[in-house]
Write an enzyme that holds these catalytic residues in place. Structure first.
Site, PDB file in Angstrom:
ATOM      1  N   ASN A   1      -8.403  -0.880  -2.956  1.00  0.00           N
ATOM      2  CA  ASN A   1      -7.096  -1.371  -3.080  1.00  0.00           C
ATOM      3  C   ASN A   1      -6.582  -2.522  -2.185  1.00  0.00           C
ATOM      4  O   ASN A   1      -6.118  -2.881  -1.294  1.00  0.00           O
ATOM      5  CB  ASN A   1      -5.795  -0.542  -2.862  1.00  0.00           C
ATOM      6  CG  ASN A   1      -5.072  -0.773  -3.842  1.00  0.00           C
ATOM      7  OD1 ASN A   1      -5.631  -1.941  -4.543  1.00  0.00           O
ATOM      8  ND2 ASN A   1      -4.118  -0.593  -3.294  1.00  0.00           N
TER       9      ASN A   1
ATOM     10  N   LYS B   1      -4.983  -4.714  -3.859  1.00  0.00           N
ATOM     11  CA  LYS B   1      -3.169  -5.199  -3.839  1.00  0.00           C
ATOM     12  C   LYS B   1      -3.555  -6.303  -4.514  1.00  0.00           C
ATOM     13  O   LYS B   1      -3.927  -6.814  -5.091  1.00  0.00           O
ATOM     14  CB  LYS B   1      -1.725  -4.598  -2.663  1.00  0.00           C
ATOM     15  CG  LYS B   1      -2.783  -3.056  -2.071  1.00  0.00           C
ATOM     16  CD  LYS B   1      -1.711  -2.624  -1.368  1.00  0.00           C
ATOM     17  CE  LYS B   1      -1.795  -1.982  -0.620  1.00  0.00           C
ATOM     18  NZ  LYS B   1      -0.932  -0.882  -0.023  1.00  0.00           N
TER      19      LYS B   1
ATOM     20  N   HIS C   1       0.271   5.412  -7.389  1.00  0.00           N
ATOM     21  CA  HIS C   1       0.161   4.485  -6.200  1.00  0.00           C
ATOM     22  C   HIS C   1       1.595   4.621  -6.105  1.00  0.00           C
ATOM     23  O   HIS C   1       2.606   4.364  -6.821  1.00  0.00           O
ATOM     24  CB  HIS C   1      -0.283   2.859  -5.979  1.00  0.00           C
ATOM     25  CG  HIS C   1      -0.024   2.628  -5.051  1.00  0.00           C
ATOM     26  ND1 HIS C   1       0.598   2.283  -4.275  1.00  0.00           N
ATOM     27  CD2 HIS C   1      -1.590   2.608  -3.840  1.00  0.00           C
ATOM     28  CE1 HIS C   1       0.183   1.662  -2.780  1.00  0.00           C
ATOM     29  NE2 HIS C   1      -1.201   1.904  -2.573  1.00  0.00           N
TER      30      HIS C   1
ATOM     31  N   GLU D   1       3.487   2.370  -4.198  1.00  0.00           N
ATOM     32  CA  GLU D   1       4.114   0.644  -4.951  1.00  0.00           C
ATOM     33  C   GLU D   1       4.867   0.438  -6.304  1.00  0.00           C
ATOM     34  O   GLU D   1       5.308   0.324  -6.449  1.00  0.00           O
ATOM     35  CB  GLU D   1       3.364  -0.384  -4.235  1.00  0.00           C
ATOM     36  CG  GLU D   1       3.220  -0.350  -2.615  1.00  0.00           C
ATOM     37  CD  GLU D   1       1.383  -0.820  -2.225  1.00  0.00           C
ATOM     38  OE1 GLU D   1       1.174  -1.566  -2.653  1.00  0.00           O
ATOM     39  OE2 GLU D   1       1.551  -0.762  -0.357  1.00  0.00           O
TER      40      GLU D   1
ATOM     41  N   GLU E   1      -1.304   9.922   0.433  1.00  0.00           N
ATOM     42  CA  GLU E   1      -0.855   8.654   0.776  1.00  0.00           C
ATOM     43  C   GLU E   1       0.462   8.306   0.981  1.00  0.00           C
ATOM     44  O   GLU E   1       1.154   8.742   0.238  1.00  0.00           O
ATOM     45  CB  GLU E   1      -1.314   7.043   0.094  1.00  0.00           C
ATOM     46  CG  GLU E   1      -2.399   7.082  -0.432  1.00  0.00           C
ATOM     47  CD  GLU E   1      -2.135   5.113  -0.619  1.00  0.00           C
ATOM     48  OE1 GLU E   1      -3.670   4.876  -0.437  1.00  0.00           O
ATOM     49  OE2 GLU E   1      -1.953   4.260  -1.424  1.00  0.00           O
TER      50      GLU E   1
ATOM     51  N   GLY F   1       0.732   0.232   5.122  1.00  0.00           N
ATOM     52  CA  GLY F   1       1.508  -1.317   5.457  1.00  0.00           C
ATOM     53  C   GLY F   1       2.092  -1.080   6.515  1.00  0.00           C
ATOM     54  O   GLY F   1       2.771  -2.081   6.990  1.00  0.00           O
TER      55      GLY F   1
ATOM     56  N   SER G   1      -2.884   2.983   6.208  1.00  0.00           N
ATOM     57  CA  SER G   1      -3.218   2.000   7.517  1.00  0.00           C
ATOM     58  C   SER G   1      -4.510   2.613   8.387  1.00  0.00           C
ATOM     59  O   SER G   1      -4.591   2.920   9.285  1.00  0.00           O
ATOM     60  CB  SER G   1      -2.231   2.076   8.715  1.00  0.00           C
ATOM     61  OG  SER G   1      -0.879   1.661   7.983  1.00  0.00           O
TER      62      SER G   1
HETATM   63  P1  13P Z   1      -2.474  -0.569   4.045  1.00  0.00           P
HETATM   64  O1  13P Z   1      -4.149   0.401   3.851  1.00  0.00           O
HETATM   65  O2  13P Z   1      -2.402  -1.218   4.407  1.00  0.00           O
HETATM   66  O3  13P Z   1      -1.537   0.528   4.668  1.00  0.00           O
HETATM   67  O4  13P Z   1      -2.565   0.584   2.421  1.00  0.00           O
HETATM   68  C1  13P Z   1      -2.817   1.243   2.239  1.00  0.00           C
HETATM   69  C2  13P Z   1      -2.354   1.704   0.793  1.00  0.00           C
HETATM   70  O5  13P Z   1      -1.916   1.405  -0.132  1.00  0.00           O
HETATM   71  C3  13P Z   1      -4.202   1.909  -0.126  1.00  0.00           C
HETATM   72  O6  13P Z   1      -3.661   2.516  -1.344  1.00  0.00           O
END
Ligand code: 13P
Length: 259
Positions: free
Chosen positions: A9, A11, A102, A104, A174, A180, A215
């Site tokens: 991903n 982002k 997701h 976010e 997640e 992150g 992460s």
């Molecule tokens: P990170 O691997 O940067 O923690 O992000 C995870 C994520 O949100 C994947 O969709």
């Protein structure tokens, strides 16, 4: 039998140059994309503007090993929805997967469980495989609500008419606090939730790929993939560095205990 699956991903990161360099690195490291004993499937979810060019650059060679997905989709079929992208458009551009729910988007864009379920249904109707993200916040975990939160997020999708939880879907666990943040759930914490998700999915649960996200790096992937109910990963930050991503793919092919 479930196959390992690794999803990048990206982002809101990348440029055209980044995409070209990433593909060149994949070409060089393509041994990582297919392991003899356990074929790891790889999906990349770029920002929308790079989706079609990624499909074209993967071509028929790498494209046989790496599929493309989107990071979001609109729940409507078509119409006056400025700025939005429909599931049939994604399918038309040869995307095969789409991330829905997701954290976010749930938190920053205030997406409700119902909207996530509608997006999930739209994806299935268009022939895309939805990657449904579920996960608890730190506060919810500390209050002992983790499994309750996950059950509700799954149930709201399963209950929507038109959704078929027995076919063509992936679930990604997640934990919001691990995204992150550099904090990863321990393999035991992740396994507990994955096992619970599989149970919640009923009979189809043993066939559905369950990914862990939060992460994930090459240094922690092996112990996560060794857990029986973890079939791969949804990778954010570490998917932006091609060598690191390829290392995670190698570990998935070699380590995921496919059931
Ligand atoms: P990170 O691997 O940067 O923690 O992000 C995870 C994520 O949100 C994947 O969709």
């Amino acid at each position: 039998m479930r196959k390992p699956l690794i999803v990048a991903n990206w982002k809101m990161h990348g440029t055209q140059t980044f995409v070209r360099r990433f593909i060149a690195a994949l070409e060089e490291g393509k041994d990582a994309l297919r392991q003899p004993e356990a074929e790891a499937r790889v999906v990349i979810c770029p920002p929308f503007p790079y989706l079609l060019s990624l499909v074209e650059q993967l071509g028929t060679g790498l494209g046989a090993k790496v599929l493309v997905g989107a990071q979001d989709v609109n729940a409507q079929k078509d119409g006056a929805f400025t700025g939005e992208v429909s599931a049939s458009m994604l399918s038309d551009c040869n995307a095969h997967y789409v991330i829905v729910g997701h954290s976010e988007r749930r938190h920053l864009c205030a997406e409700s469980d119902l909207l996530v379920a509608q997006k999930f249904a739209a994806a299935q109707i268009a022939g895309l495989t939805p990657i449904l993200c579920v996960g608890e916040t730190l506060r919810q975990r500390e209050q002992g609500l983790t499994l309750e939160v996950i059950a509700k997020q799954l149930q709201s999708v399963a209950e929507l008419p038109g959704v078929d939880m027995t076919r063509q879907l992936v679930v990604a666990y997640e934990p919001v606090w691990a995204i992150g943040s550099g904090k990863t759930a321990t393999p035991q914490q992740a396994q507990e939730v994955h096992h619970f998700i599989r149970e919640q999915l009923g009979e189809a649960g043993s066939r559905i790929q369950l990914l862990y996200g939060g992460s994930v790096k090459s240094t922690n992937a092996k112990s996560l993939f060794a857990e029986i109910d973890i079939d791969g990963a949804l990778v954010g930050g570490a998917s932006l560095e091609a060598q690191e991503f390829l290392n995670i793919c190698r570990l998935a092919g070699a380590t995921c205990s496919v059931g």
